[in-house]
Design a protein around this motif. Structure first.
Motif, short mmCIF file in Angstrom:
data_model
loop_
_atom_site.label_atom_id
_atom_site.label_comp_id
_atom_site.label_asym_id
_atom_site.label_seq_id
_atom_site.Cartn_x
_atom_site.Cartn_y
_atom_site.Cartn_z
N THR A 193 0.85 -1.19 0.00
CA THR A 193 0.00 0.00 0.00
C THR A 193 0.88 1.25 0.00
OG1 THR A 193 -1.71 1.23 1.20
CG2 THR A 193 -0.12 0.00 2.52
N VAL A 194 0.35 2.33 -0.55
CA VAL A 194 1.07 3.60 -0.53
C VAL A 194 0.30 4.64 0.26
CG1 VAL A 194 2.35 3.25 -2.67
CG2 VAL A 194 0.04 4.25 -2.75
N SER A 195 -0.76 4.21 0.95
CA SER A 195 -1.53 5.11 1.79
C SER A 195 -0.95 5.08 3.20
CB SER A 195 -3.00 4.70 1.82
OG SER A 195 -3.73 5.56 2.68
N ILE A 196 -0.50 6.22 3.69
CA ILE A 196 0.18 6.28 4.99
C ILE A 196 -0.56 7.25 5.90
CG2 ILE A 196 2.33 6.89 6.16
CD1 ILE A 196 3.83 6.00 3.71
N TRP A 210 9.24 4.09 11.92
CA TRP A 210 7.98 3.35 12.01
C TRP A 210 6.94 4.06 11.17
CZ3 TRP A 210 7.00 -1.21 14.65
CH2 TRP A 210 8.02 -1.69 15.49
N VAL A 211 6.19 3.29 10.40
CA VAL A 211 5.16 3.83 9.53
C VAL A 211 3.85 3.10 9.79
CG1 VAL A 211 4.33 3.80 7.13
CG2 VAL A 211 6.56 4.77 7.65
N GLY A 212 2.78 3.86 9.96
CA GLY A 212 1.45 3.29 10.05
C GLY A 212 0.71 3.53 8.75
N THR A 213 0.25 2.46 8.12
CA THR A 213 -0.38 2.59 6.81
C THR A 213 -1.90 2.77 6.95
OG1 THR A 213 -0.59 0.19 6.59
CG2 THR A 213 1.40 1.21 5.72
N GLY A 225 -4.83 0.69 4.70
CA GLY A 225 -3.50 0.12 4.77
C GLY A 225 -3.51 -1.31 5.25
N ASP A 226 -2.31 -1.83 5.51
CA ASP A 226 -2.19 -3.22 5.97
C ASP A 226 -1.25 -3.33 7.16
OD1 ASP A 226 0.16 -2.69 4.64
OD2 ASP A 226 0.26 -4.64 3.64
N GLY A 227 -1.35 -2.37 8.08
CA GLY A 227 -0.60 -2.52 9.33
C GLY A 227 0.56 -1.57 9.50
N LYS A 244 -2.31 -6.03 10.46
CA LYS A 244 -2.70 -5.94 9.05
C LYS A 244 -4.19 -5.66 8.86
CE LYS A 244 1.00 -8.80 7.17
NZ LYS A 244 1.36 -9.95 6.30
N LYS A 245 -5.01 -5.95 9.86
CA LYS A 245 -6.44 -5.72 9.74
C LYS A 245 -6.88 -4.39 10.35
CE LYS A 245 -7.17 -9.72 7.81
NZ LYS A 245 -7.60 -9.83 6.39
N SER A 246 -5.92 -3.56 10.68
CA SER A 246 -6.29 -2.27 11.30
C SER A 246 -6.84 -1.29 10.27
CB SER A 246 -5.07 -1.66 11.99
OG SER A 246 -4.02 -1.47 11.07
N PHE A 247 -6.44 -1.40 9.03
CA PHE A 247 -6.92 -0.59 7.89
C PHE A 247 -6.48 0.88 7.96
CE2 PHE A 247 -10.04 -4.09 8.09
CZ PHE A 247 -9.81 -4.63 6.84
N GLN A 248 -6.72 1.57 9.06
CA GLN A 248 -6.29 2.97 9.19
C GLN A 248 -5.49 3.14 10.48
OE1 GLN A 248 -9.73 2.67 8.15
NE2 GLN A 248 -9.12 3.12 6.04
N ILE A 249 -4.35 3.83 10.37
CA ILE A 249 -3.53 4.15 11.55
C ILE A 249 -3.25 5.66 11.52
CG2 ILE A 249 -1.28 3.87 12.66
CD1 ILE A 249 -1.30 0.99 11.70
#
Length: 265
Positions: A193-196, A210-213, A225-227, A244-249
């Motif tokens: 994914t490229v959504s951060i 650390w990056v949250g997607t 995103g995927d985690g 990975k199931k968080s979708f948005q961070i």
């Protein structure tokens, strides 16, 4: 009479002996005097030559200095003329960012290329410094978003060297600069994914990121995103650490005493 003749002959003999002795000495003295005069004349000529050469070098240096000063003055006049016309000073690189994607704010200048320039070129420009008086002629202008894309969701700055920072976008991945925004390097293009939603750098070690997607700004065009991802080489490579199931961070906080402990929201 014989005695007188004897003394006269003795006088002539002594005179001849003295003349024969003094003649070579006089010749040697004359030769020494001549050599000394020649040496003094040679030294005088060398001194005159050295003085003449030094004068020529000084004149050449002065001429070169005047020429360089004239060229610098002409260049400054051209730059002042460009500023008066509202143009960017020559030699000042423009801000670089997204291409074809509206979003965020940038200093006045040409929007950069989509792909980062080679790392070697970026490294060579890391130490580039822009004169402070040039910055007075830059103004801020909005370059987006013009539609529902291109949002900048997070910026992480390495506080010990503020020229190093990362910008995370809602749908364009992660970009890194090591020269305070002169050039950018894309660092998250090869992930799923490229959504951060957020990016954080460890202040004790800028190689740890650390990056949250998944953008955490809900709307009809939001991407998921995927985690959570971690990098230990300054963003060159990434490892998915889970959720990975968080979708948005929307937020990440790194423990200041242990970069392996992070809080994710």
């Amino acid at each position: 009479m014989k005695r007188q003749l004897f003394f006269f002959a003795l006088f002539l003999g002594l005179t001849a002996v003295l003349w024969a002795t003094n003649s070579p000495l006089q010749h040697i003295r004359a030769q020494e005097t001549q050599e000394q005069q020649q040496s003094e004349q040679q030294e005088s000529e060398e001194q005159q030559s050295n003085e003449q050469e030094a004068g020529e070098q000084e004149a050449a240096q002065q001429e070169t200095g005047e020429q360089e000063a004239g060229e610098q003055e002409a260049a400054q006049q051209r730059q002042r003329a460009r500023r008066a016309r509202g143009q960017r000073p020559q030699g000042v690189p423009g801000a670089r960012g997204f291409q074809g994607r509206p979003g965020g704010f940038a200093q006045q200048g040409r929007v950069g290329q989509r792909r980062a320039e080679p790392q070697a070129a970026a490294t060579a420009q890391t130490k580039t410094e822009i004169p402070e008086d040039w910055m007075e002629h830059f103004t801020w202008r909005s370059i987006g978003p013009a539609n529902m894309s291109g949002r900048i969701t997070s910026i992480a700055v390495y506080e010990k060297d503020p020229c190093i920072w990362w910008a995370a976008s809602a749908s364009g991945g992660l970009l890194k600069t090591e020269n305070n925004g002169v050039t950018f390097e894309h660092q998250f293009d090869d992930q799923a994914t490229v959504s951060i939603g957020d990016v954080q750098v460890c202040q004790s070690d800028p190689n740890i990121l650390w990056v949250g997607t998944g953008e955490a700004n809900p709307r009809n065009s939001v991407s998921w995103g995927d985690g959570v991802y971690k990098s230990t080489d300054g963003g060159k490579t990434w490892t998915n650490k889970g959720l990975k199931k968080s979708f948005q961070i929307g937020r990440i906080a790194i423990d200041p005493t242990d970069p392996n402990i992070v809080y994710v929201g």
